[in-house]
Design a protein around this motif. Structure first.
Motif, PDB file in Angstrom:
ATOM      1  N   MET A 195       0.835  -1.198   0.000  1.00 35.76           N
ATOM      2  CA  MET A 195       0.000   0.000   0.000  1.00 35.76           C
ATOM      3  C   MET A 195       0.875   1.256   0.000  1.00 35.76           C
ATOM      4  SD  MET A 195      -3.103  -1.047  -0.085  1.00 35.76           S
ATOM      5  CE  MET A 195      -4.008   0.424   0.306  1.00 35.76           C
ATOM      6  N   ALA A 196       0.460   2.233  -0.804  1.00 33.67           N
ATOM      7  CA  ALA A 196       1.162   3.517  -0.831  1.00 33.67           C
ATOM      8  C   ALA A 196       0.877   4.246   0.477  1.00 33.67           C
ATOM      9  CB  ALA A 196       0.676   4.351  -2.017  1.00 33.67           C
ATOM     10  N   PRO A 197       1.907   4.739   1.148  1.00 29.95           N
ATOM     11  CA  PRO A 197       1.680   5.481   2.388  1.00 29.95           C
ATOM     12  C   PRO A 197       0.828   6.722   2.138  1.00 29.95           C
ATOM     13  CG  PRO A 197       3.999   4.897   2.176  1.00 29.95           C
ATOM     14  CD  PRO A 197       3.341   4.579   0.862  1.00 29.95           C
ATOM     15  N   SER A 198      -0.108   6.964   3.037  1.00 30.41           N
ATOM     16  CA  SER A 198      -1.000   8.114   2.886  1.00 30.41           C
ATOM     17  C   SER A 198      -0.274   9.412   3.218  1.00 30.41           C
ATOM     18  CB  SER A 198      -2.223   7.950   3.775  1.00 30.41           C
ATOM     19  OG  SER A 198      -1.839   7.932   5.128  1.00 30.41           O
ATOM     20  N   PHE A 199      -0.794  10.499   2.690  1.00 24.96           N
ATOM     21  CA  PHE A 199      -0.265  11.836   2.972  1.00 24.96           C
ATOM     22  C   PHE A 199      -1.338  12.859   2.676  1.00 24.96           C
ATOM     23  CE2 PHE A 199       0.895  10.898  -1.429  1.00 24.96           C
ATOM     24  CZ  PHE A 199       0.355  11.984  -2.098  1.00 24.96           C
ATOM     25  N   THR A 200      -1.174  14.033   3.238  1.00 21.44           N
ATOM     26  CA  THR A 200      -2.001  15.189   2.931  1.00 21.44           C
ATOM     27  C   THR A 200      -1.062  16.366   2.751  1.00 21.44           C
ATOM     28  OG1 THR A 200      -3.837  14.343   4.256  1.00 21.44           O
ATOM     29  CG2 THR A 200      -3.870  16.702   3.738  1.00 21.44           C
ATOM     30  N   LEU A 201      -1.140  17.013   1.583  1.00 22.65           N
ATOM     31  CA  LEU A 201      -0.283  18.152   1.254  1.00 22.65           C
ATOM     32  C   LEU A 201      -1.134  19.263   0.657  1.00 22.65           C
ATOM     33  CD1 LEU A 201       2.644  16.221  -0.479  1.00 22.65           C
ATOM     34  CD2 LEU A 201       2.672  17.205   1.817  1.00 22.65           C
ATOM     35  N   LYS A 202      -0.606  20.468   0.668  1.00 16.66           N
ATOM     36  CA  LYS A 202      -1.302  21.595   0.046  1.00 16.66           C
ATOM     37  C   LYS A 202      -0.915  21.698  -1.417  1.00 16.66           C
ATOM     38  CE  LYS A 202      -1.986  24.268   4.206  1.00 16.66           C
ATOM     39  NZ  LYS A 202      -1.750  25.505   4.932  1.00 16.66           N
ATOM     40  N   ASN A 203      -1.892  22.084  -2.233  1.00 13.66           N
ATOM     41  CA  ASN A 203      -1.604  22.333  -3.643  1.00 13.66           C
ATOM     42  C   ASN A 203      -1.197  23.802  -3.811  1.00 13.66           C
ATOM     43  OD1 ASN A 203      -3.995  23.824  -3.633  1.00 13.66           O
ATOM     44  ND2 ASN A 203      -5.153  22.319  -4.803  1.00 13.66           N
ATOM     45  N   LEU A 204      -1.004  24.235  -5.042  1.00 12.86           N
ATOM     46  CA  LEU A 204      -0.541  25.606  -5.292  1.00 12.86           C
ATOM     47  C   LEU A 204      -1.560  26.662  -4.868  1.00 12.86           C
ATOM     48  CD1 LEU A 204       1.228  25.161  -8.748  1.00 12.86           C
ATOM     49  CD2 LEU A 204       2.268  25.323  -6.473  1.00 12.86           C
ATOM     50  N   ALA A 205      -2.830  26.274  -4.760  1.00 14.75           N
ATOM     51  CA  ALA A 205      -3.880  27.201  -4.318  1.00 14.75           C
ATOM     52  C   ALA A 205      -4.039  27.196  -2.799  1.00 14.75           C
ATOM     53  CB  ALA A 205      -5.204  26.832  -4.982  1.00 14.75           C
ATOM     54  N   GLY A 206      -3.245  26.368  -2.099  1.00 13.02           N
ATOM     55  CA  GLY A 206      -3.316  26.312  -0.643  1.00 13.02           C
ATOM     56  C   GLY A 206      -4.353  25.338  -0.115  1.00 13.02           C
ATOM     57  N   GLU A 207      -4.986  24.560  -0.992  1.00 14.31           N
ATOM     58  CA  GLU A 207      -5.989  23.585  -0.577  1.00 14.31           C
ATOM     59  C   GLU A 207      -5.298  22.289  -0.185  1.00 14.31           C
ATOM     60  OE1 GLU A 207      -9.276  24.990  -3.894  1.00 14.31           O
ATOM     61  OE2 GLU A 207      -7.722  23.530  -4.429  1.00 14.31           O
ATOM     62  N   GLU A 208      -5.835  21.625   0.848  1.00 13.30           N
ATOM     63  CA  GLU A 208      -5.264  20.349   1.276  1.00 13.30           C
ATOM     64  C   GLU A 208      -5.768  19.221   0.379  1.00 13.30           C
ATOM     65  OE1 GLU A 208      -5.798  19.658   5.462  1.00 13.30           O
ATOM     66  OE2 GLU A 208      -4.104  20.959   5.935  1.00 13.30           O
ATOM     67  N   ILE A 209      -4.825  18.443  -0.098  1.00 17.26           N
ATOM     68  CA  ILE A 209      -5.115  17.300  -0.964  1.00 17.26           C
ATOM     69  C   ILE A 209      -4.528  16.063  -0.286  1.00 17.26           C
ATOM     70  CG2 ILE A 209      -4.750  16.267  -3.238  1.00 17.26           C
ATOM     71  CD1 ILE A 209      -6.352  18.898  -3.354  1.00 17.26           C
ATOM     72  N   ALA A 210      -5.356  15.029  -0.177  1.00 13.35           N
ATOM     73  CA  ALA A 210      -4.906  13.778   0.431  1.00 13.35           C
ATOM     74  C   ALA A 210      -4.858  12.681  -0.626  1.00 13.35           C
ATOM     75  CB  ALA A 210      -5.844  13.372   1.565  1.00 13.35           C
TER      76      ALA A 210
END
Length: 173
Positions: free
Chosen positions: A46-61
């Protein structure tokens, strides 16, 4: 005599330590979410999960894309091979956006990544690894590094280095 006593004490201590390590280690789970080797995350897990911000500052998981095939690409604006593959990645994204989602994780967010994306007319999602945590979790040593993740979240393939459009097509198969 004192040297022999000290040596015997050290040897006894080491043996006792080894004994406790062998018999009293914590139970390990039978199923693991991600395993690593010296070359990074293993294919088939399984790919390890993460949550990061995109260029617009929105959180993407990563979990937001469950049910879709994902091309997960680690890159930086200063990296010549990364810059070289960006036009091919954009072409691939435009052609396959219904089949696969590209998530490009930038590893140098202190640079003007947004200006880089605009200059290169990149339309695929770019995520910013501001803390470097995702890079560490995926054990990224060399960039660009790309993973193909299936609809269930399992890592199918890993490619280290720049890719041409044709290589991206082949990696998708």
């Amino acid at each position: 005599m004192i040297k022999k006593t000290i040596g015997a004490g050290i040897l006894s201590g080491l043996l006792l330590f080894a004994f406790f390590q062998h018999f009293y280690k914590a139970d390990r789970p039978e199923a693991i979410e991600a395993s690593t080797t010296s070359s990074g995350i293993d294919i088939g897990l399984m790919a390890p999960s993460f949550t990061l911000k995109n260029l617009a500052g929105e959180e993407i998981a990563l979990k937001d894309y469950k049910g879709r095939k994902i091309m997960l690409n680690f890159w930086a604006t200063w990296c010549p091979p990364c810059k070289e593959e960006m036009p091919a990645m954009e072409k691939f994204y435009k052609r396959h956006s219904g089949d696969v989602e590209i998530l490009a994780i930038n590893l140098d967010p202190q640079n003007d990544v947004k200006a880089f994306a605009e200059k290169n007319e990149l339309s695929f999602p770019i995520l910013l690894d501001e803390s470097g945590t995702t890079q560490q979790i995926y054990q990224i040593i060399s960039i660009p590094t790309t993973f193909i993740i299936d609809e269930k979240g399992v890592i199918l393939k890993k490619h280290i280095g720049s890719m041409s459009y044709e290589q991206m097509e082949e990696l998708l198969k």
